[in-house]
Enzyme design. Structure first.
Site, PDB file in Angstrom:
ATOM      1  N   ARG A  15      47.674  13.054  18.670  1.00  0.00           N
ATOM      2  CA  ARG A  15      46.694  13.643  19.613  1.00  0.00           C
ATOM      3  C   ARG A  15      47.327  14.800  20.401  1.00  0.00           C
ATOM      4  O   ARG A  15      47.112  14.950  21.606  1.00  0.00           O
ATOM      5  CB  ARG A  15      46.149  12.570  20.568  1.00  0.00           C
ATOM      6  N   ILE A 439      27.012   1.629  36.725  1.00  0.00           N
ATOM      7  CA  ILE A 439      26.781   1.277  35.317  1.00  0.00           C
ATOM      8  C   ILE A 439      27.901   0.400  34.753  1.00  0.00           C
ATOM      9  O   ILE A 439      27.747  -0.222  33.701  1.00  0.00           O
ATOM     10  CB  ILE A 439      26.585   2.562  34.478  1.00  0.00           C
ATOM     11  N   SER A 441      31.822   1.033  34.591  1.00  0.00           N
ATOM     12  CA  SER A 441      33.228   1.414  34.693  1.00  0.00           C
ATOM     13  C   SER A 441      33.477   2.258  35.939  1.00  0.00           C
ATOM     14  O   SER A 441      32.629   3.035  36.363  1.00  0.00           O
ATOM     15  CB  SER A 441      33.668   2.186  33.448  1.00  0.00           C
ATOM     16  N   GLU A 492      35.626  -2.625  34.912  1.00  0.00           N
ATOM     17  CA  GLU A 492      36.107  -2.472  33.521  1.00  0.00           C
ATOM     18  C   GLU A 492      37.548  -1.945  33.426  1.00  0.00           C
ATOM     19  O   GLU A 492      37.926  -1.318  32.443  1.00  0.00           O
ATOM     20  CB  GLU A 492      35.147  -1.577  32.710  1.00  0.00           C
ATOM     21  N   GLU A 613      21.324   7.081  19.080  1.00  0.00           N
ATOM     22  CA  GLU A 613      22.182   7.780  18.108  1.00  0.00           C
ATOM     23  C   GLU A 613      22.076   7.176  16.707  1.00  0.00           C
ATOM     24  O   GLU A 613      22.198   7.869  15.702  1.00  0.00           O
ATOM     25  CB  GLU A 613      23.619   7.699  18.622  1.00  0.00           C
ATOM     26  N   CYS A 651      22.666   5.844  27.474  1.00  0.00           N
ATOM     27  CA  CYS A 651      22.804   7.255  27.798  1.00  0.00           C
ATOM     28  C   CYS A 651      22.345   8.018  26.548  1.00  0.00           C
ATOM     29  O   CYS A 651      21.959   7.390  25.566  1.00  0.00           O
ATOM     30  CB  CYS A 651      24.226   7.599  28.211  1.00  0.00           C
ATOM     31  N   HIS A 702      29.031  13.535  34.296  1.00  0.00           N
ATOM     32  CA  HIS A 702      29.910  14.337  33.443  1.00  0.00           C
ATOM     33  C   HIS A 702      30.635  15.427  34.205  1.00  0.00           C
ATOM     34  O   HIS A 702      31.473  16.120  33.646  1.00  0.00           O
ATOM     35  CB  HIS A 702      29.102  14.963  32.302  1.00  0.00           C
TER      36      HIS A 702
HETATM   37  C1  LIG Z   1      30.419   6.510  26.315  1.00  0.00           C
HETATM   38  N1  LIG Z   1      31.158   7.118  25.254  1.00  0.00           N
HETATM   39  C2  LIG Z   1      31.844   6.365  24.338  1.00  0.00           C
HETATM   40  C3  LIG Z   1      31.645   6.618  22.980  1.00  0.00           C
HETATM   41  N2  LIG Z   1      32.286   5.915  22.044  1.00  0.00           N
HETATM   42  C4  LIG Z   1      33.131   4.944  22.421  1.00  0.00           C
HETATM   43  N3  LIG Z   1      33.783   4.243  21.503  1.00  0.00           N
HETATM   44  N4  LIG Z   1      33.374   4.663  23.729  1.00  0.00           N
HETATM   45  C5  LIG Z   1      32.742   5.364  24.700  1.00  0.00           C
HETATM   46  O1  LIG Z   1      32.972   5.073  25.877  1.00  0.00           O
HETATM   47  N5  LIG Z   1      30.802   7.574  22.602  1.00  0.00           N
HETATM   48  C6  LIG Z   1      30.030   8.323  23.528  1.00  0.00           C
HETATM   49  C7  LIG Z   1      30.725   8.454  24.810  1.00  0.00           C
HETATM   50  C8  LIG Z   1      31.900   9.357  24.643  1.00  0.00           C
HETATM   51  N6  LIG Z   1      32.609   9.376  25.796  1.00  0.00           N
HETATM   52  C9  LIG Z   1      33.936   9.161  25.911  1.00  0.00           C
HETATM   53  C10 LIG Z   1      34.399   9.156  27.199  1.00  0.00           C
HETATM   54  C11 LIG Z   1      35.746   8.979  27.440  1.00  0.00           C
HETATM   55  C12 LIG Z   1      36.608   8.791  26.379  1.00  0.00           C
HETATM   56  C13 LIG Z   1      38.030   8.634  26.715  1.00  0.00           C
HETATM   57  O2  LIG Z   1      38.389   8.712  27.863  1.00  0.00           O
HETATM   58  N7  LIG Z   1      38.930   8.446  25.760  1.00  0.00           N
HETATM   59  C14 LIG Z   1      40.305   8.322  26.094  1.00  0.00           C
HETATM   60  C15 LIG Z   1      40.914   7.167  25.362  1.00  0.00           C
HETATM   61  C16 LIG Z   1      40.423   5.862  25.889  1.00  0.00           C
HETATM   62  C17 LIG Z   1      41.358   4.765  25.469  1.00  0.00           C
HETATM   63  O3  LIG Z   1      41.225   4.220  24.411  1.00  0.00           O
HETATM   64  N8  LIG Z   1      42.336   4.487  26.270  1.00  0.00           N
HETATM   65  C18 LIG Z   1      43.365   3.538  25.944  1.00  0.00           C
HETATM   66  C19 LIG Z   1      44.640   4.236  25.506  1.00  0.00           C
HETATM   67  C20 LIG Z   1      44.998   5.279  26.492  1.00  0.00           C
HETATM   68  C21 LIG Z   1      46.148   6.197  26.050  1.00  0.00           C
HETATM   69  O4  LIG Z   1      45.926   7.320  25.653  1.00  0.00           O
HETATM   70  N9  LIG Z   1      47.360   5.734  26.211  1.00  0.00           N
HETATM   71  C22 LIG Z   1      48.483   6.595  26.062  1.00  0.00           C
HETATM   72  C23 LIG Z   1      49.565   6.051  26.944  1.00  0.00           C
HETATM   73  C24 LIG Z   1      49.083   5.928  28.372  1.00  0.00           C
HETATM   74  C25 LIG Z   1      49.491   7.060  29.242  1.00  0.00           C
HETATM   75  O5  LIG Z   1      50.688   7.377  29.297  1.00  0.00           O
HETATM   76  O6  LIG Z   1      48.606   7.642  29.912  1.00  0.00           O
HETATM   77  C26 LIG Z   1      48.918   6.601  24.606  1.00  0.00           C
HETATM   78  O7  LIG Z   1      48.535   5.694  23.845  1.00  0.00           O
HETATM   79  O8  LIG Z   1      49.591   7.568  24.235  1.00  0.00           O
HETATM   80  C27 LIG Z   1      43.621   2.669  27.164  1.00  0.00           C
HETATM   81  O9  LIG Z   1      43.031   2.921  28.234  1.00  0.00           O
HETATM   82  O10 LIG Z   1      44.367   1.697  27.044  1.00  0.00           O
HETATM   83  C28 LIG Z   1      41.049   9.599  25.749  1.00  0.00           C
HETATM   84  O11 LIG Z   1      42.128   9.747  26.338  1.00  0.00           O
HETATM   85  O12 LIG Z   1      40.588  10.397  24.926  1.00  0.00           O
HETATM   86  C29 LIG Z   1      36.152   8.785  25.095  1.00  0.00           C
HETATM   87  C30 LIG Z   1      34.788   8.975  24.845  1.00  0.00           C
HETATM   88  N1  LIG Z   2      29.399   0.009  30.927  1.00  0.00           N
HETATM   89  C1  LIG Z   2      29.819   1.255  30.345  1.00  0.00           C
HETATM   90  C2  LIG Z   2      28.678   1.998  29.741  1.00  0.00           C
HETATM   91  C3  LIG Z   2      28.990   3.367  29.255  1.00  0.00           C
HETATM   92  S1  LIG Z   2      27.794   4.017  28.230  1.00  0.00           S
HETATM   93  C4  LIG Z   2      30.495   2.102  31.390  1.00  0.00           C
HETATM   94  O1  LIG Z   2      30.134   1.962  32.538  1.00  0.00           O
HETATM   95  O2  LIG Z   2      31.375   2.887  31.071  1.00  0.00           O
HETATM   96 ZN   LIG Z   3      26.362   5.339  29.356  1.00  0.00          ZN
END
Ligand SMILES: CN1c2c(nc(N)[nH]c2=O)NC[C@@H]1CNc1ccc(C(=O)N[C@@H](CCC(=O)N[C@@H](CCC(=O)N[C@@H](CCC(=O)O)C(=O)O)C(=O)O)C(=O)O)cc1
Ligand SMILES: N[C@@H](CCS)C(=O)O
Ligand SMILES: [Zn+2]
Length: 768
Positions: A15, A439, A441, A492, A613, A651, A702
C-alpha cells in the site's frame, strides 16, 4: 493469438501509494517524492505483466486517486469553483488541483467542496463523478496519459497499451450540474478531443489503445445507443493506423450486441465471467474484420481459473474466428483484485491452492495461451486443484445446507406488525421526540490502529489490547452522555472493518494479511474470502456490546453488519448462487441478534450499507435480487421480541426505484444518508408513505467541515415537511471512523442542539 490485461492494481504490494499520498497531503513529503513512489509502482507493475508473458500491457491505468477523475483532468472538465485553487497553488498546480477536486480545499481562506463520489458500477470502488454544464467545453488539459505512455514505451516497447475511459461511458457516468440539457448531447463536443488524444498517442508510437466502455453492457436509451454509434464513427473517420479496442465488462451486451460488434474498431472485449452466455450471440453477429477479446479470467473474484471451462469458450471463438482474431484476457481490470496470494503465509495450504490474485491471474491468461499451443501438462495440474476444491470437506457442511433449505416465510417475519412493536418500544425506551443517535463508529485514530497492529504482531497481550479498547469505549460513552445523545453506540474501536471483523469470526471465511483492494482514494479494504458453508461458532459482538451497555443507563445499540453487505464486500463463492451464501450469513447474524437480545441489549442495528450497490446492473435482474436480499435481512431481524428495536443503516442510497423493498425490510428504524442531497432522497420515502421510523442524516461525514446547528434544524424542518415528525430520528449520514475527534465532537454537539431546537419548533402531532 494475443494475450492482454485491462488494468492492474495501483496501490502497490505494501500500500505504498496510500501511504505516500497521505504523507503528501500532510505536507510530510514533496511532489518529487510522491512521484518517485508512483513511478516505482508503475515500473514494477509493468515488469510483472511483461514477465508473465502478457502481450498488451495497460498504461495510464495508474492513478493517484481515481481513473475517472484522471479522465476529467485530461479532458479539461474542471468545475469553475476550482479556479481559485489553480491560481493559488503555483508550484504543484496540477496535482494540487487534482486532489482539491477529489477531497475539497479548505485552506488559504478557501472553502471549496469536493466533487461527488459514487460507486463504480456494482463494485466497492468509488469514482469521482464528472460535473457537466450546458456549455461544457473540452480541451486537453492534463498531459498525464502522454507522459505515462512515453515511460511505458521505454520499458515495454510495442506492448504498452494506453487505457482511457471511452467518451460515451465518460458522459453517462457523469452528472448535469445545471438544468436544461442532457449530458449525452455533449458527445459532439467531446469526440474531437478524443481524436486529438488518440492521434497524439499514435504519433508517440502507440499501436493499440484501450477505450473502456462499461456502459455498453448496461440498459441504454435510443439516444445513448446513437451516441455510441456517432462517437466511434466520428473517431474512425479521423483516426487511422492505430488499433482501437473497446472494453466492456460486468454485464453482457444483450440488446446492445448488434451495436457493439458493428462499432468501427479493431477489437471488442467481452466479460465471459459475468455473462458467459453472450459469446454465442456475439459470435453469430460478429463482422469479418473484428477481433474478439475474451474475458475468461475473473477480475472480480479470487478463485483459480477453471481452465477446462475457459478453454471451451476460447475453442468456440477460435473455431469461428481463427486463432489470430482471438485475444485472451481477464474479465475486467484487475484493480478489484488483491495483488499476490504468494505473500500469504498463514492461509491453509489446501485452500490457498484454490486461489489466484492479480499476479496469478496474469499467469492464468498466459497459461491458457500455452495450453492452446499444446502444453497439456498445465491443464492437468489445473484440473487437480479444481477437483480438490469441488470435493473438499472444508467447503461443504450438510447441517448448514439443511438449515438454509428449511427456512420458511415465518422465519423472515417479526411476530407483530410495526405499529404494535412501535408502541411497546416507545414505552420501553421512553425517548424524547427527535431522538439523537450516531451510526456506530467513532474515529479510528492512528493510536487505535497502532494498538491493533501491535496486538497482531504479539507486542501486546490480549489483556493489554482489550483494556486499551475498553478505555476508548468508556471515554466515548462518557462523552456521548455529556453531550446528551439519547441512544448510544460503543464506537466500534475493536473493529478493523465492518465486514472483515465478522469474516474473521465466522466459519467458512478466510482472511488475508495483505489482500488490500482500493475502495476510494487512499482508502483500502481487505475483503474476506467466503470459501465454504458459513456458520457462527460463537458469539461475535456480545462481549463488547454488553461491556458498553454496562457503562451507561441509556440505551446502547448492538452493532452488526447485515448479510447482503457482508456478501457484497467479501470475495464470494462461485460454486453456489449468491442468495444461498447470503442466507447462510443471515442465519449466523440472526443467531447473533438473539444472543445480543438474550444478553439484555434492547436495540440492535444491522447495517445494510451495500444493499443498493448489490442491485444488478440490468433492470431485468433486479426484482429477483431484491426479493432474496430483503428476505435475508428479515431473517436476521426476526425471532426477537416486539420490544426489541431493530435498526438498519444504509449509505449510498438512491432509493427511488427500490423504496417498496426498503419498506419491506420492516426495520423499526432506518438511518440513511441524505444530507448531501439536502433531504432530496426523502421524497421517495414521503411519496411511498414510508410507515416506520427514519433517521435522515443531517450532516455529511465525508468532510471535516463542522455543520452549524441552524443548518441541521433547517434539514430537520424539511424532513418534517415530508414525513411524520414523530417518526424522525436525528443522526449523521454514516459512521465517523474516517473523521478526527475535534470535528466529530463539535459536529455532534451542534447536532444535539439542533434536535433540542427541533423539539421546540416542530410539532410532532401533525399527520402528513
Ligand atoms: C463504509 N465503507 C466500507 C466499504 N467496504 C468495507 N469493507 N468497509 C467499509 O467500511 N465500502 C464503502 C465504504 C468505503 N469506505 C471506507 C472508509 C474507510 C476505509 C478505511 O479507513 N480503510 C483503512 C483500513 C481499515 C483497516 O482495515 N484497518 C486495519 C488495519 C490498519 C492498518 O493499516 N494497519 C497498519 C499498521 C497500523 C499503523 O501503524 O497505523 C498496517 O497494517 O500497516 C485496522 O484498523 O486494524 C485504510 O487505511 O485504508 C475504507 C473504506
Ligand atoms: N456501523 C458502521 C456503518 C458504516 S456504513 C459505521 O458506523 O461505521
Ligand atoms: Zn454508512
Amino acid at each position: 493469438m494475443l494475450t492482454q490485461n485491462l488494468g492492474y492494481p495501483r496501490i502497490g504490494g505494501q500500500r505504498q501509494l496510500k501511504k505516500a499520498c497521505e504523507q503528501y497531503w500532510a505536507g510530510k513529503i514533496n511532489l518529487s517524492e510522491l512521484n518517485d513512489v508512483a513511478r516505482k509502482i508503475k515500473e514494477e507493475n509493468w515488469q510483472t505483466q511483461a514477465d508473465a508473458g502478457i502481450d498488451l500491457i495497460p498504461c495510464n491505468d495508474f492513478s493517484f486517486y481515481d481513473q475517472v477523475l484522471d479522465t476529467s483532468l485530461v479532458l479539461g472538465v474542471i468545475p469553475q469553483r476550482y479556479a481559485p485553487v489553480l491560481s493559488l497553488v503555483k508550484t504543484n498546480s496540477e496535482i494540487d488541483l487534482y486532489f482539491a477536486m477529489a477531497r475539497g480545499y479548505q485552506k488559504d481562506g478557501l472553502d471549496i467542496t469536493a466533487m461527488e463520489m459514487t460507486k463504480w458500477l456494482d463494485t466497492n470502488y468509488h469514482y469521482i463523478v464528472p460535473e457537466f454544464t450546458a456549455k461544457q467545453e473540452f480541451r486537453i488539459f492534463s498531459e498525464k496519459i502522454f507522459a505515462e505512455y512515453s515511460i511505458a514505451k521505454q520499458q515495454l516497447g510495442a506492448k504498452a497499451k494506453p487505457v482511457l475511459l471511452g467518451p460515451v461511458s465518460y458522459l453517462l457516468l457523469g452528472k448535469e450540474k445545471e438544468e436544461g440539457f442532457e449530458r449525452i448531447d455533449l458527445v459532439k463536443n467531446l469526440v474531437p478531443v478524443y481524436i486529438e488524444i488518440i492521434n497524439r498517442l499514435k504519433q508517440q508510437g502507440a499501436t493499440w489503445i484501450q477505450l473502456d466502455e462499461p456502459c455498453l453492457a448496461l440498459d441504454l436509451s435510443k439516444k445513448d445507443k446513437e451516441a455510441f454509434d456517432y462517437a466511434y464513427r466520428a473517431i474512425a473517420n479521423r483516426v487511422s493506423g492505430i488499433k482501437l479496442l473497446v472494453a466492456t465488462y460486468f454485464e453482457g451486451l444483450l440488446d446492445n450486441t448488434q451495436l457493439a460488434v458493428n462499432l468501427p474498431v479493431t477489437a471488442l472485449h467481452i466479460d465471459l465471467i459475468r455473462a458467459p452466455e453472450q459469446l454465442e450471440e456475439v459470435l453469430s453477429l460478429i463482422p469479418d474484420n473484428l477481433q474478439l477479446s475474451l474475458g475468461v479470467v475473473d477480475g472480480r473474484n479470487v478463485w483459480k481459473n477453471d481452465y477446462e471451462k475457459s478453454l471451451q469458450h476460447i475453442s468456440k471463438a477460435v473455431e469461428k474466428l481463427g486463432i489470430d482474431r482471438v485475444i485472451i484476457a481477464p474479465s475486467c481490470s484487475l484493480l478489484h483484485s488483491p495483488i499476490n496470494i504468494e505473500v500469504e503465509t498463514t492461509i491453509d495450504p489446501e485452500i490457498k491452492d484454490w486461489l489466484a490474485f492479480a499476479e496469478q491471474k496474469l499467469n492464468e491468461v498466459a497459461e491458457l495461451k500455452q495450453i492452446i499451443a499444446g502444453n497439456l501438462k498445465l491443464l492437468n495440474a489445473n484440473k487437480t486443484s479444481i477437483e480438490g476444491r469441488r470435493a473438499s470437506q472444508k467447503v461443504h457442511k450438510q447441517t448448514i445446507k439443511e438449515r438454509v433449505a428449511a427456512i420458511t416465510e415465518a422465519d423472515a417475519t417479526r411476530s407483530s406488525a410495526f405499529p404494535i412493536r412501535q408502541q411497546l418500544q416507545h414505552k420501553r425506551f421512553n425517548l424524547p421526540s427527535f431522538p439523537t443517535t450516531t451510526i456506530g463508529s467513532f474515529p479510528q485514530t492512528d493510536d487505535i490502529r497502532q494498538l491493533r497492529a501491535k496486538f497482531k504482531k504479539g507486542e501486546l497481550t490480549l489483556e493489554q489490547y482489550e483494556s486499551a479498547i475498553e478505555q476508548a469505549t468508556v471515554e466515548s460513552i462518557r462523552w456521548q452522555e455529556e453531550i446528551g445523545l439519547d441512544v448510544l453506540v460503543h464506537g466500534e474501536f475493536e473493529r478493523n472493518d465492518m465486514v472483515e471483523y465478522f469474516g474473521e469470526q465466522l466459519d467458512g471465511f478466510l482472511f488475508t494479511k495483505y489482500g488490500w483492494v482500493q475502495s476510494y482514494g487512499s482508502r483500502c479494504v481487505k475483503p474476506p474470502v467466503i470459501y465454504g458453508d458459513v456458520s457462527r461458532p460463537q458469539n461475535m459482538t456480545v462481549r463488547w456490546s454488553t461491556f458498553a451497555a454496562g457503562q451507561t443507563d441509556r440505551p446502547m445499540k448492538g452493532m452488526l453488519t447485515g448479510p447482503v453487505t457482508i456478501l457484497q464486500w467479501s470475495f464470494v463463492r462461485d460454486d453456489q448462487p449468491r442468495d444461498v451464501t447470503t442466507n447462510q450469513i443471515a442465519l449466523a447474524i440472526h443467531d447473533e441478534v438473539l444472543a445480543l437480545e438474550a444478553a439484555g441489549i434492547g436495540m440492535v442495528q444491522i447495517d445494510e450499507a451495500a444493499i443498493r450497490e448489490g442491485l444488478p446492473l440490468r433492470k431485468a435482474k433486479r426484482l429477483h435480487y431484491l426479493d432474496w436480499a430483503v428476505k435475508a435481512f428479515r431473517i436476521t431481524a426476526s425471532g426477537v421480541k416486539d420490544e426489541t428495536q431493530v435498526h438498519t443503516h444504509m449509505c449510498y442510497s438512491e432509493f427511488n426505484d427500490i423504496i417498496e423493498h426498503i419498506a419491506a425490510m420492516d426495520a423499526d428504524v432506518i438511518t440513511i444518508e441524505t444530507s448531501r442531497s439536502q433531504m432530496e432522497l426523502l421524497h421517495a420515502f414521503a411519496h411511498f408513505e414510508y410507515p416506520n421510523e427514519i433517521g435522515p442524516g443531517v450532516y455529511d461525514i465525508h468532510s471535516p467541515r463542522v455543520p452549524t446547528t441552524e443548518e441541521m434544524v433547517a434539514l430537520l424542518t424539511k424532513a418534517a415537511d415530508l414525513l411524520p415528525a414523530r417518526h424522525l430520528w436525528v443522526n449523521p449520514d454514516c459512521g465517523l471512523k474516517t473523521r478526527k475527534w475535534p470535528e466529530t465532537k463539535a459536529a455532534l454537539e451542534n447536532m444535539v442542539a439542533a434536535a433540542r431546537q427541533a423539539r421546540k419548533q416542530i410539532s410532532t402531532e401533525s399527520v402528513i
